[in-house]
Design a protein around this motif. Structure first.
Motif, short mmCIF file in Angstrom:
data_model
loop_
_atom_site.label_atom_id
_atom_site.label_comp_id
_atom_site.label_asym_id
_atom_site.label_seq_id
_atom_site.Cartn_x
_atom_site.Cartn_y
_atom_site.Cartn_z
N ARG A 162 0.82 -1.21 0.00
CA ARG A 162 0.00 0.00 0.00
C ARG A 162 0.85 1.27 0.00
O ARG A 162 0.40 2.33 -0.41
N LEU A 163 2.09 1.12 0.45
CA LEU A 163 3.01 2.27 0.42
C LEU A 163 3.76 2.37 -0.90
O LEU A 163 4.57 3.27 -1.08
N GLY A 164 3.49 1.42 -1.81
CA GLY A 164 4.09 1.48 -3.13
C GLY A 164 5.25 0.53 -3.36
O GLY A 164 5.84 0.51 -4.44
N PHE A 165 5.58 -0.29 -2.34
CA PHE A 165 6.65 -1.27 -2.49
C PHE A 165 6.09 -2.57 -3.03
O PHE A 165 4.88 -2.78 -3.06
N SER A 166 6.99 -3.50 -3.40
CA SER A 166 6.54 -4.81 -3.86
C SER A 166 6.09 -5.68 -2.69
O SER A 166 5.36 -6.63 -2.87
N GLY A 167 6.53 -5.34 -1.50
CA GLY A 167 6.18 -6.10 -0.31
C GLY A 167 6.91 -5.56 0.90
O GLY A 167 7.40 -4.43 0.91
N PHE A 168 7.03 -6.39 1.93
CA PHE A 168 7.63 -5.93 3.18
C PHE A 168 9.14 -5.73 3.06
O PHE A 168 9.70 -4.82 3.68
N THR A 169 9.81 -6.56 2.29
CA THR A 169 11.27 -6.49 2.20
C THR A 169 11.74 -5.11 1.77
O THR A 169 12.68 -4.54 2.34
N GLU A 170 11.10 -4.55 0.75
CA GLU A 170 11.50 -3.23 0.26
C GLU A 170 11.16 -2.14 1.28
O GLU A 170 11.90 -1.16 1.41
N LEU A 171 10.05 -2.30 2.01
CA LEU A 171 9.75 -1.35 3.08
C LEU A 171 10.83 -1.42 4.16
O LEU A 171 11.30 -0.39 4.65
N GLN A 172 11.27 -2.62 4.52
CA GLN A 172 12.29 -2.76 5.54
C GLN A 172 13.62 -2.14 5.11
O GLN A 172 14.41 -1.69 5.95
N GLU A 173 13.86 -2.08 3.79
CA GLU A 173 15.08 -1.45 3.30
C GLU A 173 15.18 0.01 3.74
O GLU A 173 16.27 0.53 3.95
N VAL A 174 14.05 0.69 3.87
CA VAL A 174 14.05 2.09 4.32
C VAL A 174 14.67 2.18 5.72
O VAL A 174 15.49 3.06 6.00
N PHE A 175 14.31 1.24 6.58
CA PHE A 175 14.84 1.24 7.95
C PHE A 175 16.31 0.82 7.96
O PHE A 175 17.09 1.34 8.76
N ARG A 176 16.69 -0.09 7.08
CA ARG A 176 18.09 -0.50 7.02
C ARG A 176 18.98 0.63 6.55
O ARG A 176 20.09 0.81 7.04
N ARG A 177 18.49 1.40 5.59
CA ARG A 177 19.27 2.57 5.15
C ARG A 177 19.40 3.58 6.28
O ARG A 177 20.46 4.18 6.48
N HIS A 178 18.31 3.78 6.99
CA HIS A 178 18.30 4.73 8.12
C HIS A 178 19.38 4.35 9.14
O HIS A 178 20.14 5.20 9.60
N VAL A 179 19.45 3.06 9.47
CA VAL A 179 20.43 2.59 10.45
C VAL A 179 21.85 2.71 9.90
O VAL A 179 22.76 3.19 10.58
N ALA A 180 22.03 2.29 8.63
CA ALA A 180 23.38 2.32 8.04
C ALA A 180 23.91 3.74 7.94
O ALA A 180 25.10 3.99 8.17
N GLU A 181 23.05 4.69 7.58
CA GLU A 181 23.49 6.07 7.42
C GLU A 181 23.94 6.69 8.73
O GLU A 181 24.68 7.67 8.73
N ARG A 182 23.51 6.11 9.83
CA ARG A 182 23.90 6.64 11.14
C ARG A 182 25.06 5.87 11.75
O ARG A 182 25.40 6.05 12.91
N GLY A 183 25.66 5.00 10.94
CA GLY A 183 26.84 4.28 11.39
C GLY A 183 26.56 3.25 12.46
O GLY A 183 27.47 2.87 13.19
N LEU A 184 25.33 2.77 12.56
CA LEU A 184 24.97 1.82 13.61
C LEU A 184 24.59 0.46 13.05
O LEU A 184 23.96 -0.34 13.73
N PHE A 185 24.95 0.20 11.81
CA PHE A 185 24.53 -1.04 11.16
C PHE A 185 25.03 -2.27 11.92
O PHE A 185 24.27 -3.17 12.25
#
Length: 301
Positions: free
Chosen positions: A75-98
């Motif tokens: 509903r947010l425009g992704f193919s499913g949950f995996t692509e939505l979760q990528e938003v959170f993974r980028r958020h974490v990685a960009e803050r150096g906390l991956f």
């Protein structure tokens, strides 16, 4: 219940997801269900957990079914949950906390007394493998293998943690055809090694989030020079590309010691495709390698 309109951009950051939450609360046409909205709010409140936990764990913590999270992503425009979760993974990685977030998730899953911790980890890896297979296009794999088979020289680059995947690919590709080299291992500067690459060769960069900047820059430099590229990477990657001389094969899931099977699997799929295309040529080259291994007493039973 309305879904995201085609004209509205798919959210790329947690800030954009937060704006959607506010919009839904105001009655915008980006409406999602009450339970799904509650799950999204909890994910935004704990982005590090949302980045590292699997869909079943997040569903349990947010009191929804996994299918609800899948529909939320759609509903947010992704193919499913995996692509939505990528938003959170980028958020974490960009803050150096991956790395710390990944390890924290592993510790929480497998703390003393946790039920089925290892089984859950195995199930999670199997799920990523299945997602990776579903996301691979057979024609893209064939094209990637064709570029590698037809190249005069194959140059592979994988630094830091992804060196392991690059070394795995290089080692077995060297059994299938001659002139496979890894960049950054000879002692020479990478720029000096890259200066030898021509448009008759192929460049194989390997990089998974969090990406190594020099690999990203090297890929950009090769693109500018018209060098054929086969990228082994993940979703939303800066080394991804499309076109007749740039093929991208993607793994699903984060890359770390607790989550690496799908990343190696992409390399394995490509190796299999290369072997199939080379056929008898690969067998003959492999025979020469095996003869030398025996003559030099490198391997033993």
């Amino acid at each position: 219940m309305a879904t995201i309109e085609a004209s509205q951009a798919v959210p790329q950051t947690t800030s954009e997801l937060s704006a959607i939450v506010e919009g839904v609360r105001r009655g915008d046409d980006r409406r999602i269900g009450r339970r799904a909205l509650g799950a999204l709010v909890l994910m935004l409140e704990h982005p590090h957990r949302a980045a590292v936990q699997n869909i079943s764990q997040i569903a349990k913590e947010t009191n929804v079914d996994p299918s609800t999270l899948t529909r939320l992503g759609q509903r947010l425009g992704f193919s499913g949950f995996t692509e939505l979760q990528e938003v959170f993974r980028r958020h974490v990685a960009e803050r150096g906390l991956f790395y710390s977030s990944q390890t924290q998730g592993l510790i929480e899953r497998n703390h003393p007394g946790a039920a089925n911790g290892f089984q859950d980890l195995a199930n999670e890896e199997v799920g990523r493998l299945l997602e990776t297979v579903a996301g691979l296009d057979e024609e893209e794999v064939r094209r990637a293998a064709e570029l590698i088979c037809n190249a005069e020289v194959v140059y592979v680059m994988g630094l830091r943690a992804t060196h392991a995947v690059a070394y795995f690919f290089t080692s077995f590709a060297s059994f299938l055809r001659p002139r496979i080299f890894m960049l950054g291992t000879s002692g020479a500067a990478i720029a000096e090694e890259m200066a030898q690459i021509t448009d008759k060769d192929v460049f194989v960069p390997v990089s998974f989030r969090p990406y190594t900047q020099i690999t990203v820059d090297a890929c950009s430099a090769m693109m500018k020079r018209g060098i054929p590229i086969v990228s082994l990477t993940d979703l939303s990657s800066p080394i991804a590309g499309e076109g007749p001389s740039h093929v991208t094969l993607r793994a699903r899931g984060p890359f770390y010691f607790s989550s690496a099977a799908s990343n190696f699997f992409v390399a394995q799929i490509l190796l299999s495709a290369v072997a199939q295309q080379l056929g008898e040529t690969a067998i003959n080259h492999m025979g020469n390698v095996e003869t030398l291994l025996k003559e030099l007493s490198i391997e033993t039973e």
